[in-house]
Design an enzyme around this catalytic site. Structure first.
Site, PDB file in Angstrom:
ATOM      1  N   GLU A 142      -3.948   1.494  -7.410  1.00 47.54           N
ATOM      2  CA  GLU A 142      -4.279   2.617  -6.533  1.00 47.54           C
ATOM      3  C   GLU A 142      -3.358   3.793  -6.847  1.00 47.54           C
ATOM      4  OE1 GLU A 142      -6.606   1.460  -2.830  1.00 47.54           O
ATOM      5  OE2 GLU A 142      -4.517   1.481  -2.281  1.00 47.54           O
TER       6      GLU A 142
ATOM      7  N   HIS B 154       0.859  -1.196   0.000  1.00 44.49           N
ATOM      8  CA  HIS B 154       0.000   0.000   0.000  1.00 44.49           C
ATOM      9  C   HIS B 154       0.891   1.241   0.000  1.00 44.49           C
ATOM     10  CE1 HIS B 154      -2.833   3.044   1.286  1.00 44.49           C
ATOM     11  NE2 HIS B 154      -3.791   2.228   0.894  1.00 44.49           N
TER      12      HIS B 154
HETATM   13  P1  PGA Z   1      -9.493   5.945  -0.138  1.00 45.59           P
HETATM   14  O1  PGA Z   1      -8.324   4.915   0.245  1.00 45.59           O
HETATM   15  O2  PGA Z   1     -10.664   5.130  -0.596  1.00 45.59           O
HETATM   16  O3  PGA Z   1      -9.778   6.687   1.159  1.00 45.59           O
HETATM   17  O4  PGA Z   1      -8.954   6.835  -1.177  1.00 45.59           O
HETATM   18  C1  PGA Z   1      -8.066   3.780  -0.507  1.00 45.59           C
HETATM   19  C2  PGA Z   1      -6.822   3.130  -0.001  1.00 45.59           C
HETATM   20  O5  PGA Z   1      -5.935   3.850   0.500  1.00 45.59           O
HETATM   21  O6  PGA Z   1      -6.667   1.907  -0.079  1.00 45.59           O
END
Ligand code: PGA
Length: 266
Positions: free
Chosen positions: A169, A97
């Site tokens: 992401e 992450h």
């Molecule tokens: P968010 O976070 O939906 O608050 O943007 C997603 C993540 O960090 O996995």
């Protein structure tokens, strides 16, 4: 969405909610979310809550994920919790992450070791990849995704890769936890392109079967209003949700959107 690959909605609670607050949120979600055979709902609470929640949850409805763990199974590593210690508690482990990469300086090698450790301990990695704002502006998105995917998967086999999950992401699209309704997010064709790059990279490494078996998720400011359209993106198998997963109206709305989508396709 591909009917072979089960749709997955993951709630990453990050460093929010203590054990009793986590238990209360699961209770509320349990009331609102129906059992959906076609949609897998995964929750990643604080490490402390994994043990009590593993007893509390209805396993037909929810699965648990660790937000992090250490790659060495056992030893003199004060303060660490290993994937082997989590084996009986979680199905999944979130690895790579951007919070870990950027705020805790986890490098590509560490992510690779964690993927191997999770797999070795029968925990399925949810590998997160994605470019920063600077990398996006420099036109480096494809290279970043390539480097993150290829290095992370270096120590696993083609068969092990097949059951993995990779979440795209983009770092610039992640909310602060509360601004997920208004935050900038990628256009559908940018997400589509990232999905294709991820599958292409997996294919180059491990072949067509691995590339078509892995599930690819999108994460970044997902909310109940955006979920349905996102799930329409070709090749996308689900969503990784941060801020909106702490709000049971929002999160159950996202699960409902996934279920509606599945029903339409059935
Ligand atoms: P968010 O976070 O939906 O608050 O943007 C997603 C993540 O960090 O996995």
């Amino acid at each position: 969405m591909n009917t072979q690959r089960k749709t997955m909605i993951v709630g990453n609670w990050k460093e929010h909610l203590n054990v009793s607050q986590s238990s209360l949120l699961i209770h509320r979600l349990h009331e609102r979310i129906k059992t959906h055979r076609s949609v897998e709902v995964v929750l990643a609470p604080t490490m402390l809550a994994l043990q009590p929640l593993s007893v509390q949850i209805d396993r037909r409805k929810f699965r648990l994920a660790a937000q992090n763990a250490y790659h060495i199974d056992e030893g003199a590593f004060t303060g660490e919790v290993s994937f082997s210690m989590l084996q009986d508690l979680v199905h999944y482990g979130i690895i790579g992450h951007s919070d870990r990469r950027n705020k805790f300086n986890e490098n590509l090698d560490e992510v690779c070791s964690k993927v191997a450790a999770a797999v070795r301990n029968n925990i399925m990695p949810i590998l997160c990849v994605g470019e920063s704002q600077t990398e996006k502006l420099a036109g480096e998105t494809n290279r970043v995704i390539h480097d993150q995917v290829v290095t992370a998967l270096a120590n696993v086999t083609a068969k092990e890769v097949q059951s993995m999950v990779i979440a795209y992401e983009p770092v610039w699209a992640l909310s602060s936890g509360t601004d997920f309704m208004h935050h900038a997010t990628p256009k559908p064709d940018e997400i589509l392109s990232a999905i294709n790059i991820i599958r292409h990279n997996v294919k180059e490494l491990y072949g067509v079967s691995a590339a078509s078996s892995i599930r690819v998720l999108y994460g970044g400011s997902v909310n109940a209003s955006s979920a349905y359209d996102l799930l329409n993106i070709k090749g996308l198998d689900g969503l990784l949700v941060g801020g909106a997963s702490l709000n049971y109206h929002e999160f159950s709305g996202i699960v409902d959107a996934a279920f509606r989508k599945q029903q339409e396709e059935a």
